[in-house]
Write an enzyme that holds these catalytic residues in place. Structure first.
Site, PDB file in Angstrom:
ATOM      1  N   GLU A 132      -6.203  -8.123  -0.802  1.00  0.00           N
ATOM      2  CA  GLU A 132      -6.697  -8.109   0.571  1.00  0.00           C
ATOM      3  C   GLU A 132      -8.200  -7.836   0.580  1.00  0.00           C
ATOM      4  OE1 GLU A 132      -4.814  -5.484   3.341  1.00  0.00           O
ATOM      5  OE2 GLU A 132      -2.789  -5.915   2.610  1.00  0.00           O
ATOM      6  N   GLU A 138       0.825  -1.220   0.000  1.00  0.00           N
ATOM      7  CA  GLU A 138       0.000   0.000   0.000  1.00  0.00           C
ATOM      8  C   GLU A 138       0.856   1.265   0.000  1.00  0.00           C
ATOM      9  OE1 GLU A 138      -2.700  -0.392   3.309  1.00  0.00           O
ATOM     10  OE2 GLU A 138      -4.043  -1.704   2.197  1.00  0.00           O
TER      11      GLU A 138
END
Length: 677
Positions: free
Chosen positions: A314, A154
């Site tokens: 995710e 991320e």
């Protein structure tokens, strides 16, 4: 994707695994593998936040523990996505090298801690990153159980705007500007610095936009956002080069939902596969439709970046821990929301995380395995059921992908620019506007790609460009060529207002010849100034933004809808003009949802982009279409109740070949996967 992940060309089911927390409890690993097999987990991500275990002291590398875990997983048929650990720095580094820590806009150096608290420009950070990545690649890059590199985690996700304002970044920004503009005269013109007497006379005077300094030069703001995105992208490219030194595995990095600081269209070419982390706010509204629309749009964005299947890296099987209210998924929604990703082009369903952490900030974040009860939980049973279903459908679905005939223009640079302007209103709501134009397609069961202004438009039958304020060089010509060749283009209010340096375009709209209209001024009306437009015999409410435009006599534009009141009553609100073999539409105002539904329903029929399901879908039900070995239809019911619908033909259910036709009943939160017969 079959050619990319050639070690395991199947749908992936698994998620983040952080066993370094349990190295003193080897029985936990044994139990985890047993439970993974029970849930049909075939892949986990390792090493994402493991830097302090992999390099506990500077230059001292420990890879034995992670190799033993990869070995054990592989022996049990579970593959590994191996991450580089730069998402979180070890304390020995931040203590010894202050410059690796980010600096805030106020000029304060961050203390150690958090994630992504590092300067992307720092030579020391880049040197340390390359060393750990080289060692990972050398020790584990050829392991038969490793199928993919997971580059960092991320990027930019530190809870701010992803930028560092340290002296090294300031100098790098100036060098980046020199490369772009060549001279200060060019820069001063692009940023229009003569206004307010802000002309730069030396490169050293330039500083990033900050609260206690310059922050209202829109050209500066826009270029700083470009620079930050570029600098993080450049860091990512260095990470990729480092892991590929001893490895030939494909690479990905996990992106985030509607993450404004990073232009993902520019990241995409350097990645083998696109992946992202999906955390919708299910059950936050009266029903799930708007959340489903928002999520489907970003799944579609991820697919669009390479026009290929992607990975949902995710998701949570239950709850998260970082929203104001963290609501459990109701029974059935986990399977539906997971298959929604697959319906839109994902070749994986993966979770954060496998086992809940015992302590620290994410100890109450949802996971497959809870702190207690092992496999005896509703979440575990639902994950197991989904894993079994994914095994059943994998061979049929894996070779397919969505191939939309419609596209929506979503451009990061336009997003940065349109939401930085001062006027016509404070919140220009670019993201909401995009979703408003996406929703009618979702309700009709029509897949949509997203493109930016640099993408090729040819091949799409319909392209919509909502609130496309900034026009890059060459974009207007690209649109004209597209329409002239037979395409259908929908432009809206406040489009073509500025060029790529955020300078207002003078004289006329860049697409005036194509649209046949002349734009005059924009009104941002308060709520009590109610207005409406008349279209096809019905009246529809307008929103706040209402542009006044005029048809140019003799240019061939037809007025399809007009304002019905106020001083611009009778002015065109929707026009259409034929151009070459195609047509161009101009929508001059924000409108209520019902108008956009009517507009795009007509355009879908006119341009032949509807599907056999279009016009047959009840509220809360949508359809996605994956093509390849077979034509596959994912019929998704986002209603928390049984819903009746009429199938437009005869289909076979993919799991068992059962024939379905005529009227069917969809269970609450059910997803049917059908093959056309």
């Amino acid at each position: 994707m079959r050619e990319i992940i050639n070690k395991y060309p199947r749908l992936l089911h698994g998620g983040d695994y952080n066993p370094e927390q349990w190295l003193d409890s080897p029985q936990v690993l044994e139990e985890d593998i047993r439970l993974m097999k029970e849930t049909r987990v075939n892949c986990v991500s390792l090493g994402i936040f493991s830097w302090a275990r992999l390099e506990p002291e500077e230059g001292e590398f420990h890879f034995g523990w992670i190799r033993r875990i990869i070995d054990k997983l592989y022996e049990n048929g579970i593959y590994t996505i191996l991450a580089t650990p730069t998402g979180a720095m070890p304390n020995w580094m931040t203590a010894k090298y202050e410059e690796v820590r980010q600096m805030s806009p106020e000029g304060v150096r961050n203390l150690p801690g958090r994630r992504h608290n590092f300067c992307y420009t720092s030579p020391i950070m880049r040197k340390k990153m390359k060393k750990i990545n080289h060692e990972l690649s050398r020790h584990l890059g050829d392991h038969p159980g490793v199928i993919l590199w997971h580059i960092s985690n991320e990027y930019g996700g530190n809870g701010s705007d992803a930028s560092c304002h340290c002296p090294q970044c300031q100098q790098a920004f100036r060098e980046w500007l020199k490369e772009k503009y060549k001279t200060l005269d060019n820069l001063n013109h692009a940023w229009w610095t003569a206004f307010w007497s802000h002309t730069y006379t030396d490169w050293s005077q330039i500083h990033s936009p900050v609260p206690n300094g310059e922050s209202r030069l829109h050209g500066l703001n826009l270029d700083w956002k470009r620079f930050v995105s570029h600098q993080i992208q450049d860091f990512c490219m260095e990470e990729i080069r480092a892991v590929l030194k001893y490895s030939v595995l494909p690479v990905t990095t996990n992106m985030m939902e509607y993450f404004k600081p990073l232009d993902y269209f520019r990241f995409a070419p350097q990645l083998s596969i696109i992946s992202w982390d999906n955390y919708p706010e299910w059950h936050s509204q009266k029903d799930e439709v708007n959340v489903a629309v928002r999520t489907a749009a970003w799944h579609s964005m991820m697919r669009s970046l390479k026009k290929a299947p992607f990975l949902m890296m995710e998701s949570t099987p239950s709850i998260v821990n970082w929203k104001a209210v963290n609501t459990q998924k109701r029974p059935g929604l986990h399977e539906l929301s997971s298959l929604q990703a697959v319906a839109c082009g994902s070749n994986s369903v993966q979770y954060f995380q496998w086992r809940k952490s015992r302590g620290s900030s994410e100890k109450f974040h949802g996971a497959v395995v809870d702190h207690r009860n092992g496999s005896n939980t509703r979440v575990f049973r639902e994950v197991s059921a989904l894993g079994s279903r994914m095994e059943q459908i994998s061979d049929t679905i894996y070779p397919t992908c969505n191939r939309p005939k419609a596209a929506i223009v979503f451009d990061w640079e336009n997003w940065w620019a349109v939401e930085d302007i001062e006027g016509p209103r404070k919140d220009m709501a670019y993201q909401d506007t995009i979703l408003a134009h996406f929703k009618p397609f979702w309700e009709m069961g029509i897949d949509v790609d997203f493109v930016n202004e640099d993408c090729d438009l040819q091949g799409y039958r319909l392209v919509a460009a909502p609130l496309n304020y900034l026009y890059k060089k060459g974009y207007a010509k690209k649109v004209k060529d597209y329409v002239e060749a037979g395409g259908c283009y929908v432009a809206t209010y406040f489009s073509g207002v500025v060029d790529e340096t955020d300078l207002c375009i003078l004289d006329r709209h860049p697409l005036e010849e194509l649209l046949g209209i002349r734009t005059e001024e924009m009104d941002a009306a308060p709520d009590h100034r109610v207005n409406s437009i008349g279209f096809e015999g019905k009246s529809y409410k307008t929103g706040c933004l209402r542009e006044i435009s005029h048809v140019i006599p003799g240019e061939g534009a037809e007025v399809l809808a007009s304002y019905e009141s106020d001083y611009y009553a009778g002015c065109p609100a929707l026009t259409r003009k034929s151009y070459g073999s195609g047509r161009a539409y101009y929508l001059a105002c924000e409108t209520e949802e019902a108008f956009l539904k009517a507009l795009y329903a007509g355009l879908a029929e006119e341009n032949g982009i509807g599907t056999e399901f279009t016009g047959r879908l009840p509220y809360g039900v949508t359809v996605s279409h994956r093509e390849g070995g077979q034509d596959l239809w994912f019929v998704q019911n986002f209603n928390e109740a049984e819903t009746q619908m009429e199938l437009p033909g005869t289909y076979a259910r993919v799991e068992d070949g059962m024939e379905l036709k005529g009227s069917i009943t969809l269970k609450p939160f059910e997803c049917l996967i059908l093959a056309a017969k």
